[in-house]
Design an enzyme around this catalytic site. Structure first.
Site, short mmCIF file in Angstrom:
data_model
loop_
_atom_site.label_atom_id
_atom_site.label_comp_id
_atom_site.label_asym_id
_atom_site.label_seq_id
_atom_site.Cartn_x
_atom_site.Cartn_y
_atom_site.Cartn_z
N GLY A 205 -1.33 -25.43 4.97
CA GLY A 205 -0.25 -25.51 4.22
C GLY A 205 0.23 -24.36 3.69
N ASP B 1 2.22 -20.78 3.35
CA ASP B 1 3.71 -20.38 4.06
C ASP B 1 3.79 -18.95 2.93
OD1 ASP B 1 5.10 -21.28 1.71
OD2 ASP B 1 5.06 -23.19 2.71
N LYS C 66 5.79 -20.76 10.82
CA LYS C 66 6.05 -20.07 9.56
C LYS C 66 6.46 -18.40 9.85
CE LYS C 66 5.22 -23.86 7.10
NZ LYS C 66 6.26 -24.51 6.41
N ASP D 282 10.66 -21.35 10.32
CA ASP D 282 10.64 -21.49 8.65
C ASP D 282 10.36 -20.54 7.93
OD1 ASP D 282 10.43 -23.04 6.14
OD2 ASP D 282 8.98 -24.23 6.86
N GLU E 120 14.61 -22.51 9.29
CA GLU E 120 14.65 -23.56 8.30
C GLU E 120 14.54 -22.73 6.84
OE1 GLU E 120 11.77 -26.49 8.92
OE2 GLU E 120 11.29 -26.89 6.93
N GLU F 89 13.89 -29.84 2.37
CA GLU F 89 12.70 -30.00 1.56
C GLU F 89 12.87 -29.96 0.15
OE1 GLU F 89 10.21 -27.59 3.92
OE2 GLU F 89 9.19 -27.03 1.95
N ASP G 13 14.08 -34.98 2.10
CA ASP G 13 12.81 -35.20 1.85
C ASP G 13 12.63 -36.65 1.21
OD1 ASP G 13 9.89 -33.73 0.76
OD2 ASP G 13 10.53 -35.23 -0.61
N HIS H 62 12.14 -33.75 6.61
CA HIS H 62 10.84 -33.08 6.09
C HIS H 62 9.46 -33.83 5.80
CE1 HIS H 62 8.37 -31.47 2.49
NE2 HIS H 62 8.11 -30.49 3.40
N GLY I 246 5.05 -33.70 5.96
CA GLY I 246 3.72 -32.81 5.72
C GLY I 246 3.26 -33.19 4.40
N GLU J 212 9.22 -34.42 11.58
CA GLU J 212 8.34 -33.38 11.48
C GLU J 212 6.94 -33.95 11.52
OE1 GLU J 212 8.46 -31.01 8.02
OE2 GLU J 212 7.06 -29.43 8.59
#
Lengths: 426, 426
Positions: free
Chosen positions: A22, A24, A215, A243, A269, A296, A319, A346, A348, A377
């Site tokens: 997670g 980025d 990413k 992204d 993204e 998102e 989202d 979005h 995750g 996703e």
């Protein structure tokens, strides 16, 4: 008729920051949920949440408490109108903290989603089915068209939903058999070394994924090198999404995408600040045919409206719980359909996959009515904490069947990961 | 060198909702402050606040606490760089709750303003003077140009600030004698009956005010009638501003302003949703030569950048504490200067007049360098709770002289109005 007795909110945090999952260019989080439970006078409990990134989850919890009086003691039947939505989004004192954005709006999303989850449970239907089967007038009555009616009138929205009834059974049959298309984000987090990226990409390809997201937004040479690794692994035909998580300026995004174009990205993204509609429009013009995707952290339907009006995005990533829950997501799906832009929600975080599978399936069945360019996703994190976790097969989501919005956390997970008193945090 | 020891935050609320003061088409508030005190190892205490509307002030207080670790224990000298700003605005976990908007960003503003107030006190200067006398390079070094550099580069900003040195002493002499132009909003709140509006308008005119603002956004016939009362009282030459507080849709705003054009409005403020850049642009085109004004809830510099790029506003109403404090306000003043749009800061609430007088004076001295179309809002509420309240004469602000940002609340007021334990709330 079901009555909501009380609202409870739990501050639930998973210690993901330590692993690099997670991470980025902008976020390094302990994936967390501001988790709402609505107790009732009946057998069901409505649940909803908003996802946060760790620290600050207590802020969204405080915002939920500030809004709780709008639902406590209320009849469930009274929660599906514009008036209900505005009780929360246009509260005469709280609205100043937004309006319709940030922590307060996220808290609103958690509460409104819990109300809808409760209704779906009462009716014994998974959320996608509840929505897909609702009469057009009932769906329209939930949506706040104020501030979007210059782009989409209630009549236009109703026409989209009416038309969406045609062929619905066939579409449902198709995805019931094949599942819903998705892509994976688990291969290319910035926190991962090259060899881990290569291994995860190879593994995902072997599992059937033909669309993967990496990413970008680190040093451009690193982005280029990692893109090369992934493209080499997946070959020329699979889709590679990129992204940037908002890190670039407008000119910087255009320049960097010129470098990364060699690797044939399907979309870029969050190339820049999520509030920058005009900036996204400039980037979209510059990078076409690469698609600009965002959503998102798009604050609300007014931002999405403009992104569509300005031809600033060609993929819309709603989202499920940053905006004010199901009715505002519905507004956004309708706007996307009005402008002919595909929705790829979005996901995750904590439980976002669980929610958005319902959103995407409903969109396919009744609003967008096509799978062309649609993908949900998929991130393989934290599903084990949910009582009705997503199920995937060969790179596709299987259609969920349990009543509700798949938002129930397991009681043991709530207890273990509650902050700060749970065993994990002590 | 001064070191910040600790951050204290107070939830201070004034029970204004009961009187109808401060009521408009959207807000009916108990004017409140999330009030920050920075204690140091020296003789000074830095203070800053963000204004809220009552309920929910505990949310911004929680947000301040979540950010406090970025300043506690920090050297004051280390708080005037982009890195400092980004420690708060791009905190890898908290950023998700914005980014740069809503409760979290407002809390950031309170903290950053307290840091700047502390510096001004240490240097023994009122805020406007601290800023007006700062070397260009030092001012530029505080501003985060990420996400605005497509509209304003650091070099362009520096050129504006360098040019602003020319004639600065003359400008200062002029406002030191005459005061700074302002207008009053105290005549036309929606909560007031017609006769009170008439009496207050007459009184304000007699006191020397030649620019007055009324609230619109109720039933249009009521707005028309009230506009007629005020225009009749002030004659054809005084300025009448109108403020819809975001209630209208885009088309509705255009239609209603066609009705209200008879009363020769100088500007229409917040005609629609504050995130709607494209909507404001359409409205500005339709209502010209009436000016569109907005900014009191514009979330950040990226929103202002676009409003200017799109020619969507012809008056820019920065707020001193909704955005991330002095450095982001500076970015917004520079953007306005770059696009040739006058700044008329938002005021009212709790202590906003106290802050924005410094902003407007600095803008005049060093950035905008003109009084043409510049006015500071004046609302006659709650000044008595500040140790260095604004002073006005004949409809103009007198230049403040005490060191700092005029943001210190009186200790007795903090004690009496603290929520929920203060005597007023018990």
């Amino acid at each position: 008729m079901t009555k909501i007795n009380s609202l409870r909110v739990h501050d639930v945090r998973f210690p993901t920051a330590a692993t690099g999952d997670g991470s980025d260019s902008i976020n390094k989080g302990d994936y967390s949920a501001t988790y709402v439970e609505l107790t009732t006078d009946g057998p069901h409990t409505g649940t909803g949440f908003t996802f946060t990134n760790g620290r600050g989850n207590e802020i969204t919890c405080a915002a939920v408490r500030a809004l709780a009086h709008h639902v406590e003691g209320r009849s469930l039947a009274d929660c599906f109108s514009v008036d209900f939505v505005r009780d929360l989004t246009a509260d005469v004192q709280l609205r100043w903290l937004g309006p319709e954005k940030g922590a307060l709006h996220m808290a609103t999303g958690a509460i409104v989603n819990a109300v809808w989850d409760l209704r779906a449970k009462v009716e014994g239907k998974p959320m996608w089915r509840l929505l897909a089967e609702m009469p057009t007038a009932e769906l329209i009555a939930c949506v706040d068209f104020r501030h979007i009616d210059d782009a989409l009138t209630p009549d236009e929205a109703a026409a989209i939903l009416d038309k969406g009834r045609d062929g619905l059974a066939d579409r449902l049959a198709a995805i019931s058999e094949d599942g819903f298309p998705s892509y994976t984000t688990s291969v290319g987090w910035l926190g991962y070394p090259d060899e881990k990226v290569r291994a995860l990409t190879r593994e995902a390809y072997a599992q059937g994924w033909r669309a993967m997201k990496m990413k970008v937004g680190g040093p451009i040479e690193d982005d280029v090198r990692r893109a090369g690794i992934i493209r080499a692994e997946i070959g020329p035909d699979a889709l590679l999404m990129m992204d940037a998580n908002q890190i670039w300026g407008v000119g910087e995004a255009i320049d960097n995408m010129a470098r990364l174009a060699d690797f044939d990205p399907y979309w870029i993204e969050e190339p820049t600040h999520p509030d920058d509609i005009l900036g996204h429009a400039r980037i979209q013009q510059a990078v076409a045919p690469v698609r600009v995707a965002t959503g998102e952290v798009a604050a609300n339907r007014v931002i999405f409206k403009q992104l569509l009006q300005a031809d600033a995005i060609r993929v819309m990533q709603v989202d499920a719980c940053r905006v004010a829950g199901v009715p505002e997501v519905l507004a956004e799906l309708l706007l996307a359909a009005r402008f002919g832009v595909p929705v790829c929600p979005h996901s995750g975080g904590v439980g976002l996959c669980e929610l958005v599978q319902h959103v995407a399936i409903f969109d396919y069945l009744r609003v967008g009515t096509s799978l062309d360019g649609r993908m949900v996703e998929y991130v393989d994190h934290l599903h084990e904490h949910f009582t009705d976790p997503v199920r995937t097969n060969n790179g596709r989501y299987l259609v969920p069947q349990a009543p509700g919005y798949s938002s129930d956390l397991r009681a043991e997970s709530i207890a273990e990961y509650s902050f700060p008193q749970g065993p994990v945090w002590r």
